[in-house]
Design an enzyme around this catalytic site. Structure first.
Site: not given
Ligand code: NDP
Ligand code: 8X3
Length: 265
Positions: A27, A165, A198
């Site tokens: 979060a 990934y 996103v």
């Molecule tokens: P961000 O990098 O903005 O956020 C990722 C979050 O995950 C951060 O809050 C980070 O918190 C947390 N996180 C990462 N590693 C850990 C860990 N080991 N322990 C606890 N928390 C962790 O990316 P998004 O908001 O885009 O990503 C959120 C989810 O959405 C992911 O699962 C990603 O794969 C998925 N997603 C994203 C897309 C995109 O295009 N952005 C598309 C499809 C899916 P902190 O570093 O503080 O621990």
């Molecule tokens: C994140 C979207 O297309 O970079 O899951 O894999 S993509």
């Protein structure tokens, strides 16, 4: 006088306990942060987790200033013992959002960095499992709940340079379907949200802090924002008890899949 004060404390405690309890991982940024803010506005008592304590503190203050409720827990989802220590004491969780995750690197398989592979598999797959193991048991004991897994279009569309990934998100896709079956008789809904592009810190993390390269991912496109994914979660969470969204794929209007993006010149 004293009895009025006791009543007020009781009422506050009671109203907090009566609120639906939502736990979200990751979060501190992006989708997770937007979802925590949105769900607090929807009236959930939010437990926001992540590794960056300062970010969680700011989030909690923002939610409190808007009249919402937010508790923070700082732990790494890759560490099963930390996950157990922080989550086991929580009495009730109505909604779990398994959001913490990352992509690290964008390379052909023969050039990939095994440290990046470990980070993705340990976070996206094993971290999700560690959290789910503890929370799902609480939901089973309580007789219901709702689990949201943040998957990806990469969970069904493997692409060049993204093998690990994509494999991790294929695992999330399989786990979502299987856990839905496992938890069916316990009244626990499982919803997988599978976004395309996103704009968050995702690409900065993928390119190990290279902001210029990260910005290029979104050039000529209006990407989704964390708030768009939060909107979908808020909608799916409020559906009647008999209705579930199993799998929701969300993309910018300028994207048709992992291989097709229409960019403005
Ligand atoms: P961000 O990098 O903005 O956020 C990722 C979050 O995950 C951060 O809050 C980070 O918190 C947390 N996180 C990462 N590693 C850990 C860990 N080991 N322990 C606890 N928390 C962790 O990316 P998004 O908001 O885009 O990503 C959120 C989810 O959405 C992911 O699962 C990603 O794969 C998925 N997603 C994203 C897309 C995109 O295009 N952005 C598309 C499809 C899916 P902190 O570093 O503080 O621990
Ligand atoms: C994140 C979207 O297309 O970079 O899951 O894999 S993509």
């Amino acid at each position: 006088m004293q009895s009025k004060a006791i009543f007020r404390i009781f009422a506050r405690y009671n109203s907090s306990f009566m609120k639906k309890q939502l736990l979200i991982t990751g979060a501190t940024s992006g989708i997770g942060r937007a979802t925590a803010l949105r769900m607090a506005r929807e009236g959930y008592a939010v437990t926001a987790t992540g590794r960056r304590a300062d970010r969680l503190e700011t989030l909690a203050q923002e939610i409190a200033a808007a009249g919402g409720e937010c508790t923070t827990l700082v732990f790494d989802v890759r560490d099963a013992e930390q996950v157990r220590r922080f989550l086991e004491p929580i009495e009730r969780i109505d909604i779990l959002v398994n959001n913490a995750g990352l992509a690290a690197g964008l390379e052909h398989i023969d050039r990939g960095d095994p440290h990046d592979w470990d980070a993705m598999i340990d976070t996206n797959v094993k971290g999700l499992l560690y959290v789910t193991r503890i929370v799902a048991a609480k939901m089973v004991a309580a007789g219901g709940g709702h689990i949201f897994n943040i998957g990806s279009i990469a969970g069904t569309e493997p692409y060049e340079n993204g093998a690990v990934y994509c494999a991790s998100k294929h695992a999330v896709h399989a786990l979502s379907q299987a856990m839905r079956a496992d938890l069916l008789a316990d009244g626990i809904k499982v919803t997988e949200i599978r976004p395309g592009m996103v704009e968050t810190e995702f690409s900065q993390v993928r390119f190990h802090g290279d902001r210029e390269r990260a910005a290029k991912v979104y050039q000529g496109v209006e990407p989704l924002r964390g708030e768009d994914i939060a909107e979908a979660i808020a909608w799916a969470a409020q559906l009647p008890a008999h209705m579930n969204v199993n799998d929701m794929v969300l993309m910018p209007a300028q994207q048709a899949g992992a291989y097709y993006t229409h960019r403005n010149r």
